[in-house]
Design an enzyme around this catalytic site. Structure first.
Site, PDB file in Angstrom:
ATOM      1  N   CYS A 237     -14.433  -4.374 -10.715  1.00 55.14           N
ATOM      2  CA  CYS A 237     -15.726  -4.102 -11.344  1.00 55.14           C
ATOM      3  C   CYS A 237     -16.876  -4.853 -10.660  1.00 55.14           C
ATOM      4  O   CYS A 237     -16.716  -5.981 -10.221  1.00 55.14           O
ATOM      5  CB  CYS A 237     -15.700  -4.545 -12.794  1.00 55.14           C
TER       6      CYS A 237
ATOM      7  N   ARG B  50     -16.701  -2.489  -3.946  1.00 54.10           N
ATOM      8  CA  ARG B  50     -15.636  -3.195  -4.660  1.00 54.10           C
ATOM      9  C   ARG B  50     -14.622  -2.233  -5.261  1.00 54.10           C
ATOM     10  O   ARG B  50     -13.529  -2.634  -5.626  1.00 54.10           O
ATOM     11  CB  ARG B  50     -16.246  -4.065  -5.771  1.00 54.10           C
TER      12      ARG B  50
ATOM     13  N   TRP C 267     -13.725  -0.592 -12.786  1.00 48.84           N
ATOM     14  CA  TRP C 267     -12.423  -0.232 -12.229  1.00 48.84           C
ATOM     15  C   TRP C 267     -11.451  -0.343 -13.410  1.00 48.84           C
ATOM     16  O   TRP C 267     -11.180  -1.432 -13.909  1.00 48.84           O
ATOM     17  CB  TRP C 267     -12.050  -1.214 -11.120  1.00 48.84           C
TER      18      TRP C 267
ATOM     19  N   ASN D 252     -16.159  -7.800 -16.423  1.00 49.38           N
ATOM     20  CA  ASN D 252     -15.145  -7.693 -15.375  1.00 49.38           C
ATOM     21  C   ASN D 252     -13.996  -8.590 -15.819  1.00 49.38           C
ATOM     22  O   ASN D 252     -14.220  -9.711 -16.240  1.00 49.38           O
ATOM     23  CB  ASN D 252     -15.741  -8.200 -14.048  1.00 49.38           C
ATOM     24  N   GLY D 253     -12.749  -8.087 -15.741  1.00 43.26           N
ATOM     25  CA  GLY D 253     -11.605  -8.914 -16.118  1.00 43.26           C
ATOM     26  C   GLY D 253     -10.818  -8.292 -17.244  1.00 43.26           C
ATOM     27  O   GLY D 253     -10.988  -7.114 -17.568  1.00 43.26           O
TER      28      GLY D 253
ATOM     29  N   GLU E 240      -0.068  -3.974   9.628  1.00 46.95           N
ATOM     30  CA  GLU E 240      -1.489  -3.733   9.373  1.00 46.95           C
ATOM     31  C   GLU E 240      -1.857  -2.279   9.704  1.00 46.95           C
ATOM     32  O   GLU E 240      -2.599  -1.630   8.959  1.00 46.95           O
ATOM     33  CB  GLU E 240      -2.329  -4.726  10.191  1.00 46.95           C
TER      34      GLU E 240
ATOM     35  N   LYS F 193      -3.299   0.385   6.979  1.00 45.33           N
ATOM     36  CA  LYS F 193      -4.555   1.127   7.178  1.00 45.33           C
ATOM     37  C   LYS F 193      -4.328   2.622   6.983  1.00 45.33           C
ATOM     38  O   LYS F 193      -5.117   3.308   6.351  1.00 45.33           O
ATOM     39  CB  LYS F 193      -5.105   0.899   8.597  1.00 45.33           C
TER      40      LYS F 193
ATOM     41  N   GLU G 219      -3.654   3.410   3.205  1.00 39.66           N
ATOM     42  CA  GLU G 219      -4.766   3.271   2.266  1.00 39.66           C
ATOM     43  C   GLU G 219      -5.901   4.247   2.563  1.00 39.66           C
ATOM     44  O   GLU G 219      -6.582   4.699   1.649  1.00 39.66           O
ATOM     45  CB  GLU G 219      -5.281   1.833   2.212  1.00 39.66           C
TER      46      GLU G 219
ATOM     47  N   HIS H 164      18.817  -1.117  11.915  1.00 44.86           N
ATOM     48  CA  HIS H 164      19.444  -1.563  10.670  1.00 44.86           C
ATOM     49  C   HIS H 164      19.019  -0.700   9.493  1.00 44.86           C
ATOM     50  O   HIS H 164      19.142  -1.108   8.340  1.00 44.86           O
ATOM     51  CB  HIS H 164      19.116  -3.035  10.426  1.00 44.86           C
TER      52      HIS H 164
ATOM     53  N   LYS I 299     -12.127  -3.342  -3.377  1.00 44.65           N
ATOM     54  CA  LYS I 299     -12.310  -4.247  -2.251  1.00 44.65           C
ATOM     55  C   LYS I 299     -11.743  -5.619  -2.562  1.00 44.65           C
ATOM     56  O   LYS I 299     -11.124  -6.256  -1.733  1.00 44.65           O
ATOM     57  CB  LYS I 299     -13.807  -4.356  -1.940  1.00 44.65           C
TER      58      LYS I 299
HETATM   59  O1  M6R Z   1     -10.487 -10.472  -0.108  1.00 33.80           O
HETATM   60  P1  M6R Z   1      -9.098 -10.674   0.372  1.00 33.80           P
HETATM   61  O2  M6R Z   1      -9.025 -10.902   1.853  1.00 33.80           O
HETATM   62  O3  M6R Z   1      -8.362 -11.742  -0.369  1.00 33.80           O
HETATM   63  O4  M6R Z   1      -8.343  -9.312   0.096  1.00 33.80           O
HETATM   64  C1  M6R Z   1      -6.955  -9.217   0.258  1.00 33.80           C
HETATM   65  C2  M6R Z   1      -6.511  -7.783   0.269  1.00 33.80           C
HETATM   66  O5  M6R Z   1      -6.814  -7.160  -0.946  1.00 33.80           O
HETATM   67  C3  M6R Z   1      -7.166  -6.996   1.395  1.00 33.80           C
HETATM   68  O6  M6R Z   1      -6.903  -7.590   2.631  1.00 33.80           O
HETATM   69  C4  M6R Z   1      -6.656  -5.545   1.431  1.00 33.80           C
HETATM   70  O7  M6R Z   1      -5.289  -5.496   1.690  1.00 33.80           O
HETATM   71  C5  M6R Z   1      -7.440  -4.806   2.487  1.00 33.80           C
HETATM   72  N1  M6R Z   1      -8.700  -4.413   1.965  1.00 33.80           N
HETATM   73  C6  M6R Z   1      -6.730  -3.648   3.078  1.00 33.80           C
HETATM   74  O8  M6R Z   1      -7.470  -3.092   4.106  1.00 33.80           O
END
Ligand code: M6R
Length: 608
Positions: free
Chosen positions: A2, A27, A74, A100-101, A481, A485, A488, A504, A603
């Protein structure tokens, strides 16, 4: 998660609040709303979906007023519908609350409120706060909020307006981020500084269990007992231009392009004239550094992948045992750490709930905690013993790009600094590694300049449903990574594996035409990787290989080759990740998806 904005000033609040919400869009959210106070009446508008839906809903309606609060939600309690969007209101519509929360004891509170005659109109936990304010308000909104906070369990940032308080927004925080924006004749609160960066760059962080009274003339912060708490403000270096798209279709594409400059920022001012490192920010004496017996690196998602690269670098250079692990698991496994452990918490936002809890747990166990974060004043930076800022500038797209680059760069700096102080590498070797690192931004630029074939590849892979990524050594975190990417952004089933593990199990996934992306820059394990490429190709895989310029060892087995310039093998993640970022963004774009705000994602994940 949020996004929250609160404003009191001279400008039309609707514009200020909507502008702030637009900047907080990154976010992640699924509904939005505002409440504007004018002429002793609160006008609330809220709508499921994107901000554009809310703006359409507001349309030509007139919402004048110079005090307002706004929210992008959110969903946690209750689906993302109009009625569950914030602001939530009390029975009489005199109180508006954004939150938020999660309020963990909300069911108990709801039962009490219903027994006392209140009627709920949403499924949210937030609404209880509006009804509690309605019950307890006696002319002092801040005192009312302080008393309510004492009865709330869980985590929250609350921002509240009351129709009888024409010059006051009250905000409170527990476990989640809240920042004050200090202006001239106007003041703000927001989830982060982007909420008000268009109006002021003077900010103050709100600490745990503090309540903020925001008025035109100034801001007062108190603890839950009502004692005034003084605090320092800080100047935010980012400007609005840095948070705009700068001509790119998506923030992510702009942020990918910004990576050479971001790495330079991370390195800037940290190298001394003698070519060695200067990292006072670690707040550790040389003796403290020599006393370290182990290092534990924690982070989530991409930040965890950066931490994994850090593990290879710290082990190689500083000769320390290093574990890298997902912050979400850390505190639940009874970790064996203590005074001689350095815990490094990696987090772009500095607000990720799991990483924050890992920090708290590590400090409880008396470990020394270093935050590697992009966000000055973030909760993780404040709760750690020291912070090394990555200085990547604002990252708006949900998918991490330049934050990963700068985190990895920061991990290299920490590794080399520990090596320098502990004497595990002689000064000339440290100098040489730093010189290699300084050459990387130009190499990243070179990779960016060669992205034509990657865009072509994206068009070829657009209909794939599964892609595998293989790597070895520091190529393995980049395989993870790259797969993250693609998942997501393009919603493609993608998995990353250490190449040595495929026999394996994972090789069973390979069938005729399965794209397998192999991260194979020049490295001591090169010959083994070439074998792995042959193995998957023999089973029908379409092999796409990221290889170093001039390295022909893999050419006969690669259906597609993506070339990167040569650099030291430990530094290759900074180059190999670039084509993987571009590939995912371009496939997502070709699929017609929202590159900056993928579905279901936020985010900054501020709930566990
Ligand atoms: O703000 P942070 O670096 O702690 O966020 C951690 C993850 O949520 C963040 O790296 C997430 O996996 C990426 N946005 C993915 O691209």
């Amino acid at each position: 998660m949020c996004g929250i904005v609160g404003y009191v000033g001279e400008q039309q609040a609707l514009e200020v609040v909507l502008g702030g919400l637009r900047r907080l869009e990154y976010r992640g959210y699924d509904s939005a709303g505002v409440a504007i106070l004018h002429g002793g009446r609160l006008q609330v508008e809220r709508k499921a979906g994107k901000l554009s839906n809310l703006e359409k809903e507001i349309g030509e309606k007139s919402l004048p007023g110079t005090l307002g609060i706004g929210h992008t939600r959110w969903a946690t309690h209750g689906p993302p519908t109009d009625r569950n969007a914030h602001p939530q209101v009390d029975c009489a519509g005199k109180v508006a609350v954004v939150h938020n929360g999660t309020i963990e004891n909300f069911e108990v509170l709801v039962r009490g409120l219903e027994d006392r005659g209140h009627t709920r109109t949403s499924d949210t936990d937030t609404e209880v706060v509006a009804h509690l304010v309605e019950e307890r308000y006696d002319g002092d909104l801040a005192a009312t909020v302080r008393s309510i906070c004492q009865d709330l369990e869980g985590s929250f940032v609350l921002v509240i307006a009351h129709q009888d308080e024409p010059d006051l927004v009250v905000a409170a925080r527990r476990n989640l981020p809240l920042v004050i924006g200090l202006g001239e004749g106007e003041n703000f609160v927001g989830s982060d500084v982007t909420a008000f960066i268009a109006h002021t760059r003077e900010a103050r962080a709100v600490e745990q269990d503090q309540v903020v009274e925001v008025r035109r003339s100034g801001v007062t912060v108190t603890d839950l007992e009502g004692n005034v708490v003084e605090g320092d403000s800080y100047h935010v270096d980012w400007d609005t231009a840095a948070a705009e798209k700068g001509g790119h279709e998506f923030f992510m594409l702009k942020e990918i392009e910004e990576q050479p400059a971001a790495i330079r920022e991370t390195l800037g001012g940290r190298l001394q004239e003698d070519g060695l490192l200067h990292l006072d920010e670690l707040s550790m004496s040389d003796q403290d550094i020599r006393d370290i017996e182990q290092v534990v690196i924690v982070g989530c998602g991409s930040a965890y992948h950066s931490g994994l690269v850090g593990k290879y670098a710290l082990e190689r250079w500083a000769r320390l045992p290093v574990q890298a692990e997902m912050a979400s698991e850390f505190r639940y496994r009874d970790p064996v750490i203590g005074r001689s452990t350095l815990v490094i918490a990696v987090s772009q936002s500095g607000e990720t709930a799991d990483t924050l809890e890992a920090v708290r747990h590590a400090r409880h166990l008396r470990a020394k905690v270093l935050a590697v974060t992009n966000t000055v004043g973030s909760t993780i930076s404040r709760e750690s013993d020291a912070a090394l800022y990555t200085r990547g500038g604002p990252e708006v797209a949900v998918a991490s790009t330049k934050s990963v680059m700068t985190q990895i760069t920061a991990m290299y700096l920490v590794g080399l600094y520990l090596a320098q102080v502990r004497g595990t590498r002689d000064p000339d070797e440290v100098r040489a590694h730093l010189a290699d690192l300084q050459a990387v931004p130009a190499l990243v630029q070179e990779v960016l300049d060669r992205m034509g074939p990657v865009r072509q590849l994206a068009r070829e892979l657009v209909d794939e449903e599964r892609v595998l990524f293989l790597g070895r050594h520091v190529g393995y975190p980049m395989a993870l990574e790259g797969a993250l990417k693609l998942k997501e952004l393009a919603y493609i089933g993608a998995e990353g594996f250490p190449a040595g593990e495929i026999k394996h199990g994972p090789i069973a996934l390979v069938e005729q035409g399965t794209p397998v992306i192999v991260i194979a820059p020049r490295h001591a394990l090169q010959a083994k990787l070439v074998n792995n490429v042959q193995e998957v190709r023999a089973r029908g895989a379409r092999t796409i290989v990221i290889a170093t310029d001039g390295d022909e060892s893999v050419t006969p087995y690669a259906d597609t080759i993506i070339r990167i310039p040569d650099t030291k093998s430990l530094l290759t993640p900074l180059l190999t990740i670039v084509p993987l970022q571009v590939l995912s963004a371009e496939i997502a774009r070709a699929r017609g998806l929202d590159v900056d705000q993928p579905r279901n994602l936020a985010k900054s994940v501020t709930v566990e």
